[in-house]
Scaffold this motif. Structure first.
Motif, PDB file in Angstrom:
ATOM      1  N   TYR A 137       0.726  -1.235   0.058  1.00  0.00           N
ATOM      2  CA  TYR A 137      -0.104  -0.071  -0.209  1.00  0.00           C
ATOM      3  C   TYR A 137       0.445   0.856  -0.473  1.00  0.00           C
ATOM      4  O   TYR A 137       1.627   2.007   1.072  1.00  0.00           O
ATOM      5  CB  TYR A 137      -0.783   0.229   1.515  1.00  0.00           C
ATOM      6  CG  TYR A 137      -1.702  -0.837   1.154  1.00  0.00           C
ATOM      7  CD1 TYR A 137      -3.017  -1.065   0.548  1.00  0.00           C
ATOM      8  CD2 TYR A 137      -1.521  -2.612   1.715  1.00  0.00           C
ATOM      9  CE1 TYR A 137      -4.191  -2.188   1.081  1.00  0.00           C
ATOM     10  CE2 TYR A 137      -2.389  -3.964   2.108  1.00  0.00           C
ATOM     11  CZ  TYR A 137      -3.620  -3.483   1.264  1.00  0.00           C
ATOM     12  OH  TYR A 137      -4.716  -4.151   1.659  1.00  0.00           O
ATOM     13  N   SER A 138       1.434   1.925  -1.037  1.00  0.00           N
ATOM     14  CA  SER A 138       2.162   3.219  -1.439  1.00  0.00           C
ATOM     15  C   SER A 138       0.775   4.233  -0.552  1.00  0.00           C
ATOM     16  O   SER A 138      -0.087   4.242   0.055  1.00  0.00           O
ATOM     17  CB  SER A 138       2.184   3.276  -2.649  1.00  0.00           C
ATOM     18  OG  SER A 138       1.165   3.796  -2.813  1.00  0.00           O
ATOM     19  N   GLU A 140       0.497   7.062  -1.963  1.00  0.00           N
ATOM     20  CA  GLU A 140      -0.971   7.585  -3.298  1.00  0.00           C
ATOM     21  C   GLU A 140      -1.998   6.559  -3.669  1.00  0.00           C
ATOM     22  O   GLU A 140      -2.759   6.682  -4.181  1.00  0.00           O
ATOM     23  CB  GLU A 140       0.200   7.698  -4.725  1.00  0.00           C
ATOM     24  CG  GLU A 140       1.139   8.110  -4.613  1.00  0.00           C
ATOM     25  CD  GLU A 140       2.230   7.978  -3.958  1.00  0.00           C
ATOM     26  OE1 GLU A 140       3.128   8.517  -3.056  1.00  0.00           O
ATOM     27  OE2 GLU A 140       2.390   6.649  -3.692  1.00  0.00           O
ATOM     28  N   ASN A 141      -1.750   5.257  -3.658  1.00  0.00           N
ATOM     29  CA  ASN A 141      -2.788   4.340  -3.820  1.00  0.00           C
ATOM     30  C   ASN A 141      -3.423   3.479  -3.077  1.00  0.00           C
ATOM     31  O   ASN A 141      -4.190   3.365  -2.718  1.00  0.00           O
ATOM     32  CB  ASN A 141      -2.401   3.462  -4.639  1.00  0.00           C
ATOM     33  CG  ASN A 141      -1.460   2.658  -4.250  1.00  0.00           C
ATOM     34  OD1 ASN A 141      -1.278   2.472  -2.977  1.00  0.00           O
ATOM     35  ND2 ASN A 141      -1.045   1.179  -5.188  1.00  0.00           N
ATOM     36  N   ASP A 144      -7.467   3.208  -2.102  1.00  0.00           N
ATOM     37  CA  ASP A 144      -7.767   3.039  -3.245  1.00  0.00           C
ATOM     38  C   ASP A 144      -7.448   1.191  -3.367  1.00  0.00           C
ATOM     39  O   ASP A 144      -8.598   0.231  -3.499  1.00  0.00           O
ATOM     40  CB  ASP A 144      -7.789   3.617  -5.013  1.00  0.00           C
ATOM     41  CG  ASP A 144      -7.685   4.603  -5.290  1.00  0.00           C
ATOM     42  OD1 ASP A 144      -9.148   4.655  -4.287  1.00  0.00           O
ATOM     43  OD2 ASP A 144      -7.055   5.612  -6.221  1.00  0.00           O
ATOM     44  N   LEU A 145      -6.587   0.974  -2.546  1.00  0.00           N
ATOM     45  CA  LEU A 145      -6.490  -0.740  -2.606  1.00  0.00           C
ATOM     46  C   LEU A 145      -6.924  -1.173  -1.076  1.00  0.00           C
ATOM     47  O   LEU A 145      -7.760  -2.067  -1.242  1.00  0.00           O
ATOM     48  CB  LEU A 145      -4.826  -0.695  -2.461  1.00  0.00           C
ATOM     49  CG  LEU A 145      -4.167  -2.030  -2.855  1.00  0.00           C
ATOM     50  CD1 LEU A 145      -4.694  -1.842  -4.414  1.00  0.00           C
ATOM     51  CD2 LEU A 145      -3.376  -1.982  -2.441  1.00  0.00           C
ATOM     52  N   GLY A 213      -4.943  -2.480  -9.774  1.00  0.00           N
ATOM     53  CA  GLY A 213      -5.669  -2.777 -11.138  1.00  0.00           C
ATOM     54  C   GLY A 213      -7.585  -3.541 -11.193  1.00  0.00           C
ATOM     55  O   GLY A 213      -7.205  -4.492 -10.813  1.00  0.00           O
TER      56      GLY A 213
END
Length: 214
Positions: A137-138, A140-141, A144-145, A213
């Protein structure tokens, strides 16, 4: 660097990270060390260790190996902001889904990237099968993840992991996947096909990874 959870997989993560040049390792676990922990973690068991906090046990084991490993005998909760001050990356290795959700939300709020690991095991055929998961889990994302529900936020009833102790190689392998992914992110290992989520199927001995994605 933070390690949240010093159970089987977390103990191997600690052992691997202790051999890297990270400036500081902060390891969190408020649980006690019992016989089954010795069957899932590296190193020998000393009788005097039984019944002590895991943090104390591992502190005694690693004190003479390197400096700047700080062990905190407490659980990470939504209030652990000060305890995570200065942390730039975290590993989560716990088997409690509800606590995982709370920790995820805290790390996202603090903008700390992290890798979460987990196992889904069963004995439906009489033999142990299932999946090892590694999810990155970055900053940035992460949100969303999290919404993709790749990691469980509830506890699994009758989980084989909680009852079977002869799976130390799975703990070690899960930790290996996490450390390799971290070292790819840091430019130590080649990373020609970046991924956020990987699953290793025990019964098929195959590894599937994806970039998060749809």
């Amino acid at each position: 660097m933070a390690i949240i959870g010093l159970g089987g997989t977390g103990a191997y993560l600690l052992d691997f990270l202790a051999k890297t040049p990270v400036r500081e390792i902060r390891a969190f676990d408020g649980d006690w060390y019992h016989v089954h922990n010795a069957f899932r973690s590296p190193g020998e068991l000393k009788e005097i260790e039984l019944g002590k906090k895991k943090a104390e046990v591992y502190q005694n084991r690693y004190d003479n190996f390197r400096t700047n490993i700080n062990f905190i005998p407490a659980y990470v909760t939504s209030d652990s902001v000060e305890e995570l001050n200065g942390i730039s990356f975290a590993f989560i290795a716990i088997d409690d889904g509800e606590s995982r959700k709370e920790i995820f939300d805290l790390l996202v709020r603090l903008k700390i990237p992290f890798i979460d690991v987990g196992m889904g095991l069963d004995k439906d055929t009489g033999l142990i099968s299932g999946t090892l998961r590694t999810t990155y889990y970055s900053e940035e994302n992460a949100r969303d993840l999290i919404d993709k529900n790749l990691a469980p936020f509830s506890n699994i009833p009758d989980d084989v992991y909680k009852s079977n102790i002869q799976i130390s190689e799975l703990n070690a392998l899960n930790a290996c996947f996490a450390i390799i992914r971290y070292k790819q992110l840091r430019g130590f290992y080649c990373d020609d096909n970046p991924y956020l989520h990987s699953l290793y199927n025990i019964d098929g001995t195959n590894l599937v990874s994806e970039n998060g994605g749809n």
